[in-house]
Motif scaffolding. Structure first.
Motif, PDB file in Angstrom:
ATOM      1  N   THR A  58     -17.658 -15.318 -46.178  1.00 52.06           N
ATOM      2  CA  THR A  58     -17.418 -14.024 -46.799  1.00 52.06           C
ATOM      3  C   THR A  58     -16.050 -13.513 -46.351  1.00 52.06           C
ATOM      4  N   ARG A  59     -15.506 -12.574 -47.075  1.00 46.03           N
ATOM      5  CA  ARG A  59     -14.208 -12.009 -46.690  1.00 46.03           C
ATOM      6  C   ARG A  59     -14.311 -11.304 -45.337  1.00 46.03           C
ATOM      7  N   ASN A  60     -15.446 -10.679 -45.057  1.00 48.46           N
ATOM      8  CA  ASN A  60     -15.618 -10.014 -43.762  1.00 48.46           C
ATOM      9  C   ASN A  60     -15.632 -11.036 -42.628  1.00 48.46           C
ATOM     10  N   GLU A  61     -16.313 -12.157 -42.843  1.00 50.84           N
ATOM     11  CA  GLU A  61     -16.312 -13.212 -41.825  1.00 50.84           C
ATOM     12  C   GLU A  61     -14.899 -13.719 -41.599  1.00 50.84           C
ATOM     13  N   ALA A  62     -14.193 -13.993 -42.686  1.00 47.34           N
ATOM     14  CA  ALA A  62     -12.827 -14.496 -42.573  1.00 47.34           C
ATOM     15  C   ALA A  62     -11.948 -13.515 -41.805  1.00 47.34           C
ATOM     16  N   ALA A  63     -12.101 -12.220 -42.084  1.00 48.35           N
ATOM     17  CA  ALA A  63     -11.298 -11.203 -41.396  1.00 48.35           C
ATOM     18  C   ALA A  63     -11.594 -11.193 -39.895  1.00 48.35           C
ATOM     19  N   THR A  64     -12.862 -11.400 -39.554  1.00 53.18           N
ATOM     20  CA  THR A  64     -13.234 -11.450 -38.140  1.00 53.18           C
ATOM     21  C   THR A  64     -12.596 -12.647 -37.458  1.00 53.18           C
ATOM     22  N   TYR A  65     -12.660 -13.812 -38.098  1.00 57.78           N
ATOM     23  CA  TYR A  65     -12.034 -15.008 -37.526  1.00 57.78           C
ATOM     24  C   TYR A  65     -10.522 -14.842 -37.426  1.00 57.78           C
ATOM     25  N   ARG A  66      -9.935 -14.173 -38.411  1.00 59.79           N
ATOM     26  CA  ARG A  66      -8.493 -13.938 -38.358  1.00 59.79           C
ATOM     27  C   ARG A  66      -8.132 -13.122 -37.122  1.00 59.79           C
ATOM     28  N   GLN A  67      -8.908 -12.071 -36.867  1.00 54.34           N
ATOM     29  CA  GLN A  67      -8.641 -11.222 -35.711  1.00 54.34           C
ATOM     30  C   GLN A  67      -8.805 -12.008 -34.413  1.00 54.34           C
ATOM     31  N   VAL A  68      -9.864 -12.815 -34.337  1.00 51.77           N
ATOM     32  CA  VAL A  68     -10.096 -13.638 -33.151  1.00 51.77           C
ATOM     33  C   VAL A  68      -8.915 -14.591 -32.939  1.00 51.77           C
ATOM     34  N   ALA A  69      -8.452 -15.204 -34.023  1.00 52.83           N
ATOM     35  CA  ALA A  69      -7.347 -16.162 -33.925  1.00 52.83           C
ATOM     36  C   ALA A  69      -6.071 -15.500 -33.408  1.00 52.83           C
ATOM     37  N   HIS A  70      -5.719 -14.367 -33.982  1.00 53.39           N
ATOM     38  CA  HIS A  70      -4.483 -13.701 -33.581  1.00 53.39           C
ATOM     39  C   HIS A  70      -4.592 -13.138 -32.165  1.00 53.39           C
ATOM     40  N   ASP A  71      -5.766 -12.617 -31.804  1.00 51.03           N
ATOM     41  CA  ASP A  71      -5.958 -12.128 -30.438  1.00 51.03           C
ATOM     42  C   ASP A  71      -5.813 -13.275 -29.442  1.00 51.03           C
ATOM     43  N   PRO A  95      16.220 -21.161 -40.395  1.00 47.92           N
ATOM     44  CA  PRO A  95      15.249 -21.418 -39.321  1.00 47.92           C
ATOM     45  C   PRO A  95      13.883 -20.854 -39.691  1.00 47.92           C
ATOM     46  N   THR A  96      12.834 -21.591 -39.351  1.00 52.02           N
ATOM     47  CA  THR A  96      11.466 -21.143 -39.600  1.00 52.02           C
ATOM     48  C   THR A  96      10.665 -21.252 -38.308  1.00 52.02           C
ATOM     49  N   ARG A  97       9.487 -20.636 -38.322  1.00 52.11           N
ATOM     50  CA  ARG A  97       8.654 -20.608 -37.112  1.00 52.11           C
ATOM     51  C   ARG A  97       7.212 -20.957 -37.466  1.00 52.11           C
ATOM     52  N   LEU A  98       6.482 -21.415 -36.446  1.00 55.07           N
ATOM     53  CA  LEU A  98       5.075 -21.754 -36.626  1.00 55.07           C
ATOM     54  C   LEU A  98       4.353 -21.584 -35.297  1.00 55.07           C
ATOM     55  N   GLN A  99       3.168 -21.012 -35.344  1.00 50.83           N
ATOM     56  CA  GLN A  99       2.311 -20.911 -34.163  1.00 50.83           C
ATOM     57  C   GLN A  99       1.118 -21.831 -34.368  1.00 50.83           C
ATOM     58  N   HIS A 100       0.671 -22.453 -33.293  1.00 51.61           N
ATOM     59  CA  HIS A 100      -0.518 -23.292 -33.432  1.00 51.61           C
ATOM     60  C   HIS A 100      -1.258 -23.379 -32.098  1.00 51.61           C
ATOM     61  N   LEU A 101      -2.501 -23.867 -32.193  1.00 52.04           N
ATOM     62  CA  LEU A 101      -3.325 -24.047 -31.003  1.00 52.04           C
ATOM     63  C   LEU A 101      -4.323 -25.159 -31.282  1.00 52.04           C
ATOM     64  N   HIS A 136     -13.099 -34.951 -35.239  1.00 50.60           N
ATOM     65  CA  HIS A 136     -11.929 -35.656 -34.715  1.00 50.60           C
ATOM     66  C   HIS A 136     -11.058 -34.687 -33.918  1.00 50.60           C
ATOM     67  N   HIS A 137     -10.583 -33.605 -34.543  1.00 48.77           N
ATOM     68  CA  HIS A 137      -9.854 -32.590 -33.797  1.00 48.77           C
ATOM     69  C   HIS A 137      -9.722 -31.325 -34.639  1.00 48.77           C
ATOM     70  N   THR A 138      -9.299 -30.257 -34.005  1.00 50.58           N
ATOM     71  CA  THR A 138      -9.056 -28.999 -34.710  1.00 50.58           C
ATOM     72  C   THR A 138      -7.686 -28.454 -34.324  1.00 50.58           C
ATOM     73  N   LYS A 139      -7.139 -27.639 -35.221  1.00 52.63           N
ATOM     74  CA  LYS A 139      -5.843 -27.015 -34.931  1.00 52.63           C
ATOM     75  C   LYS A 139      -5.745 -25.689 -35.690  1.00 52.63           C
ATOM     76  N   LEU A 140      -5.448 -24.652 -34.957  1.00 54.93           N
ATOM     77  CA  LEU A 140      -5.226 -23.321 -35.536  1.00 54.93           C
ATOM     78  C   LEU A 140      -3.753 -23.171 -35.894  1.00 54.93           C
ATOM     79  N   PHE A 141      -3.481 -22.674 -37.106  1.00 51.94           N
ATOM     80  CA  PHE A 141      -2.105 -22.478 -37.553  1.00 51.94           C
ATOM     81  C   PHE A 141      -1.893 -21.034 -37.995  1.00 51.94           C
ATOM     82  N   VAL A 142      -0.770 -20.470 -37.587  1.00 51.17           N
ATOM     83  CA  VAL A 142      -0.328 -19.185 -38.124  1.00 51.17           C
ATOM     84  C   VAL A 142       1.118 -19.347 -38.576  1.00 51.17           C
ATOM     85  N   LYS A 143       1.337 -19.155 -39.876  1.00 50.36           N
ATOM     86  CA  LYS A 143       2.703 -19.111 -40.411  1.00 50.36           C
ATOM     87  C   LYS A 143       3.148 -17.655 -40.366  1.00 50.36           C
TER      88      LYS A 143
END
Length: 284
Positions: A58-71, A95-101, A136-143
């Motif tokens: 749901t959009r609410n779930e996605a928003a919660t995960y977004r907040q968790v990711a950025h925090d 130049p461009t930037r990328l955050q990941h975990l 196999h693996h996971t990776k969080l990305f923020v553009k």
């Protein structure tokens, strides 16, 4: 209600507001996948090399995960930028930037729960064509906004090749990803051509596939894109005023042995997300 897709197909909309991609019904607010749904998903995936599932969260779930990711990224305060050197040409020299975990599930249990969510694992099982799904693996990305890094056309295969190619990815969208935010792009049916030779300089990439050959797949918060590791895919620069937040989960059939040992540093590799490992971990 329904909406017409770009291909002319009528896409039904559930009363909850979830728009259905590729005529895959969503029977309830909390999405479930029936046997009929699974067959439709598997057909789309097999023929095209990908399937975009609308409203899996749901959009609410996605928003919660977004907040968790950025925090989480703010808390860890890492300064590593994983932007590929081969991506420079897509940004016209700017130049461009990328955050990941890597391995976000080892930092916050919210991601562990999502890995085991039946809505996800039922689709993962369907596209792999079997009952067993192994991480196999996971990776969080923020553009970041305005200059979020792109990715040139490539397959995931050269990074972790497997014998039978029963390896796939799921990209969870935690916020809207229109084309201006650098949404994922896929070359339909490219998986049918098998592994391709890549240029390893600046990150494995394809020099013979133009960026424009990949079809943009705009997504909304809560959508999940599943695609084969043989599918050629890319993404553009985020030139919008908002960050694009996604979580990549790579998964496989545990009976498909890798041809080389890679990603050994990935925490949780081999964890069963659905079913069992019939090899008793002998493929690890």
């Amino acid at each position: 209600m329904s909406r017409t897709s770009l291909s002319g197909t009528r896409l039904p909309r559930h009363e909850s507001g979830c728009l259905l991609s590729h005529s895959i019904p969503i029977p309830g607010v909390a999405m479930t996948v029936t046997t009929t749904d699974a067959a439709s998903l598997a057909t789309q995936y097999t023929e095209q090399g990908y399937v975009l599932v609308k409203g899996l969260l749901t959009r609410n779930e996605a928003a919660t995960y977004r907040q968790v990711a950025h925090d989480l990224l703010r808390h860890l305060d890492g300064d590593e930028d994983p932007t590929w050197g081969s991506a420079a040409g897509l940004a016209a020299g700017s130049p461009t930037r990328l955050q990941h975990l890597h391995d976000a599930q080892f930092y916050d249990a919210a991601f562990s729960r999502l890995l085991m969510d039946d809505r996800f694992t039922s689709v993962a099982s369907a596209v792999l064509g079997g009952p067993n799904v192994q991480l196999h693996h996971t990776k969080l990305f923020v553009k970041p906004p305005e200059n979020g890094s792109p990715f040139p056309p490539h397959q995931d295969h050269p990074f972790f090749p497997h014998t039978h190619h029963r390896v796939a990815a799921a990209i969870f969208h935690f916020d809207d990803a229109p084309e201006e935010k650098g949404c994922v792009r896929v070359v339909p049916r490219s998986h049918l051509q098998g592994p391709r030779p890549h240029d390893p300089e600046g990150g494995y990439h394809l020099t013979d596939v133009p960026f424009e050959a990949a079809v943009p797949l705009p997504a909304e918060a809560g959508d999940v894109l599943f695609f084969s590791y043989l599918s050629v895919h890319a993404s553009g620069v985020n030139v919008s005023q908002e960050a694009r937040t996604t979580w990549l989960v790579q998964f496989r059939d545990p009976a498909d042995p890798p041809t080389v040992r890679t990603h050994d540093e990935s925490l949780g590799q081999g964890m069963m997300l659905r079913g069992v490992d019939p090899t008793g971990r002998r493929n690890m």
